[in-house]
Design an enzyme around this catalytic site. Structure first.
Site, PDB file in Angstrom:
ATOM      1  N   CYS A  44       0.781  -1.234   0.000  1.00  0.00           N
ATOM      2  CA  CYS A  44       0.000   0.000   0.000  1.00  0.00           C
ATOM      3  C   CYS A  44       0.814   1.286   0.000  1.00  0.00           C
ATOM      4  CB  CYS A  44      -0.990  -0.047   1.153  1.00  0.00           C
ATOM      5  SG  CYS A  44      -2.300  -1.279   0.874  1.00  0.00           S
ATOM      6  N   ASP A  45       0.079   2.372   0.149  1.00  0.00           N
ATOM      7  CA  ASP A  45       0.506   3.728  -0.181  1.00  0.00           C
ATOM      8  C   ASP A  45       1.857   4.151   0.401  1.00  0.00           C
ATOM      9  OD1 ASP A  45      -2.276   3.326  -0.431  1.00  0.00           O
ATOM     10  OD2 ASP A  45      -2.636   5.468  -0.465  1.00  0.00           O
ATOM     11  N   LYS A  46       2.013   4.056   1.714  1.00  0.00           N
ATOM     12  CA  LYS A  46       3.218   4.568   2.355  1.00  0.00           C
ATOM     13  C   LYS A  46       4.238   3.478   2.631  1.00  0.00           C
ATOM     14  CE  LYS A  46       0.732   8.150   2.185  1.00  0.00           C
ATOM     15  NZ  LYS A  46      -0.468   7.410   1.773  1.00  0.00           N
TER      16      LYS A  46
ATOM     17  N   SER B  42      -5.666  11.407  -2.683  1.00  0.00           N
ATOM     18  CA  SER B  42      -5.651   9.959  -2.857  1.00  0.00           C
ATOM     19  C   SER B  42      -5.352   9.648  -4.311  1.00  0.00           C
ATOM     20  CB  SER B  42      -7.022   9.386  -2.476  1.00  0.00           C
ATOM     21  OG  SER B  42      -7.167   8.070  -2.960  1.00  0.00           O
TER      22      SER B  42
END
Length: 574
Positions: A122-124, A482
């Site tokens: 995921c993102d981070k 996002s």
């Protein structure tokens, strides 16, 4: 693997307790003499992208054992932007990238590992892992956690935007509709199945050469992902034997390749934060101007939501990142090294011989789709690129917009500013009907030094889910978005308001104009009256004498991050 010189051998002679501690943790006398591999993941109950990573790492362990190494598992759990929407928890999310990276550095530095396998979805966590890989610079391979299954009617978890907006308006939604969404919005483990930041960064890890070819965004519930994890365990032993490190893989040419792929697939604007921050760990500078230059030239091939129609699962069935690389071979450096121990060009030829590009098309046909509907051939691409860097008197250092997710009617716009110093107030204004068609919503003091650079998804989704506003209202912020953001959303405005950037000195009623094709964003009027650039500049200078809104005293990780974070144009790291 007997020819590998174990890095911990000297340390084991210095202090006998090292071996005793390992053996007390379950190693035996033979294990402590083998090449030792750190298996670092973000496994935990934090969100669907992390709950299954222990299963992938179990397969990776088998692969390491098969090739004569000994794997040891460590965990630093990540968190999800979706769990932080609408409250101050969102302010910690980008800072978590640095915290995870720091913990992997600690885990990787205290013990002299021979190699490392990283797993996240995921993102981070993905950029954190890649930053740590660059920082440690030991042989490393990354395992992407794959994609969640589609929701009902090929929807994604982002149905939440519409659900949440209508929940706040009396009589617009039933309890049953809300419950049905909660039961179906996230139907499996894996990253959200749109090309958000999570899926984008999986793709970037592969495009950089740090993940096995074809491993990004594969369905998290299929057998293939388990097989790839096992292969990663075997592959790390080859990297250790050949001493191929991240510094040999994440080169300037590899980053350029990644930006080309990012442009072609319509990736998240957050990659303009994460790729430069990863590059910085390699002592490389990845300029925002490079993104803009490449996006002028590269055909947009990915018909993937939110910039297109289809889900990441379909993208993988259509050939995923290798298919895009195959189509763009003439634009890429095919000689860059990868975690296979071979250059990119050889990897693509190998995939073609193994029938990778054709094998999964039958899954697409289950959905009534063909490859060309999901990944456009170059000759069928309708536009170039997907993001732009806008500059002007409102963003002297730059700002970012994902125009591939913006209707053409809003790519050139002039409107009245509605200025808010926190996202919660802007969101409530949308809910209460206080934003008018044609307005430019401004949210400031939400940059890295302001509140840690939270994402503005609640507000952007509220705008596009409001029939009165959708397609007419833009949003400008020094915060971020996002990867699922749709609409005219211009973020990362730099310098940010908390650092005294021009965004701090505009007022409600001023006029903002931007032109995405021309790459400009400017204040062109004051209090409803259009003025010359010199007149606007003079008034903004006068307003600046009042100073900025001071930040409250902060402590801990949040205090450290907001007091030292770099500009968004430099990756917003420390």
């Amino acid at each position: 693997m007997s020819n590998i010189q174990q890095k911990s051998a000297p340390q084991r002679l210095y202090w006998a307790q090292l071996d005793a501690l390992n053996m007390g943790s379950g190693w035996d006398e033979e294990d402590i003499t083998k090449p030792q591999i750190l298996l670092e993941d973000v496994y935990g109950d934090s969100h669907p992208g992390s709950t299954h990573l222990s299963q992938l790492m179990e397969q990776a362990k088998y692969g390491v054992f098969e090739r004569g190494g000994f794997p040891a598992q460590y965990h630093t759990t990540d968190i999800c932007d979706g769990c932080a929407q609408g409250h101050d928890g969102m302010n910690y999310v980008l800072a978590s990238r640095e915290a995870i990276c720091d913990m992997v550095e600690v885990h990787g530095s205290v013990y002299p590992w021979d190699g490392m396998i990283l797993a996240s979805s995921c993102d981070k966590s993905i950029p954190a892992h890649l930053k740590a890989a660059a920082r440690l610079n030991i042989p490393t391979i990354f395992i992407p956690g794959g994609s969640m299954r589609p929701g009902p009617n090929m929807t994604t978890s982002l149905v939440a935007g519409d659900i949440s907006l209508r929940q706040k308006r009396e009589g617009e939604i039933s309890d049953q509709e809300v419950r049905d969404y909660k039961l179906t919005g996230c139907p499996s483990c894996g990253a959200c199945t749109f090309l958000g930041t999570a899926s984008t960064m999986q793709c970037m890890a592969e495009a950089l050469g740090m993940a096995l070819p074809g491993s990004a965004v594969m369905p998290a519930t299929m057998r293939d992902i388990q097989s790839y994890a096992r292969k990663a365990g075997r592959a790390i032993m080859g990297l250790v034997e050949k001493d191929i490190k991240p510094g040999d893989i994440m080169t300037e040419a590899a980053f350029r390749n990644a930006v080309i792929i990012h442009s072609a697939i319509g990736g998240s604007t957050n990659a303009t934060l994460h790729l430069p921050s990863i590059a910085r760990e390699m002592s490389l500078e990845l300029s925002p101007d490079l993104f803009d230059e490449i996006n002028h030239r590269v055909p947009h091939l990915g018909n993937i939501t939110p910039s297109g129609q289809h889900l990441t699962e379909a993208f993988w069935f259509a050939g995923g990142i290798p298919m895009v690389q195959w189509y763009l071979k003439d634009m890429l450096d095919l000689d860059v090294m990868t975690v296979t121990g071979k250059p990119l060009g050889e990897n693509l030829e190998m995939l073609a011989k193994e029938n990778f590009f054709e094998r999964n098309l039958g899954y697409l046909s289950n959905y009534g789709l063909t490859r060309d509907e999901v990944i456009f051939p170059v000759e069928k691409a309708e536009e170039k690129g997907s993001i732009a860097i806008l500059k002007g008197n409102l963003a002297p250092e730059g700002s970012v917009v994902k125009y591939s997710a913006c209707v053409k009617e809003l790519r050139i716009h002039k409107g009245t500013a509605r200025v808010y110093n926190r996202e919660e107030d802007a969101y409530q204004a949308v809910v209460d009907g206080k934003i008018n068609p044609g307005d430019v919503v401004v949210i400031r003091y939400e940059g890295p030094r302001g509140t840690g650079m939270p994402e503005m998804l609640m507000t952007t989704e509220a705008i596009v889910c409001d029939e009165r506003l959708n397609g007419t209202v833009s949003l400008v912020t020094d915060g971020r978005f996002s990867g699922a953001t749709r609409g005219a959303a211009i973020g990362h405005v730099s310098p940010e308001a908390a650092c005294g950037g021009p965004l701090a000195f505009i007022e409600t009623g001023d006029i903002i104009s931007y032109n995405i094709p021309e790459r400009t964003i400017d204040v062109v009027g004051i209090n409803g009256e259009e003025m010359s650039p010199a007149e606007v500049g003079k008034i903004l200078d006068e307003r600046s004498k009042r100073g900025i809104i001071p930040s409250p005293r902060r402590s801990g990780l949040f205090g450290r991050y907001t007091s030292s974070a770099l500009s968004a144009m430099k990756g917003a790291g420390y």
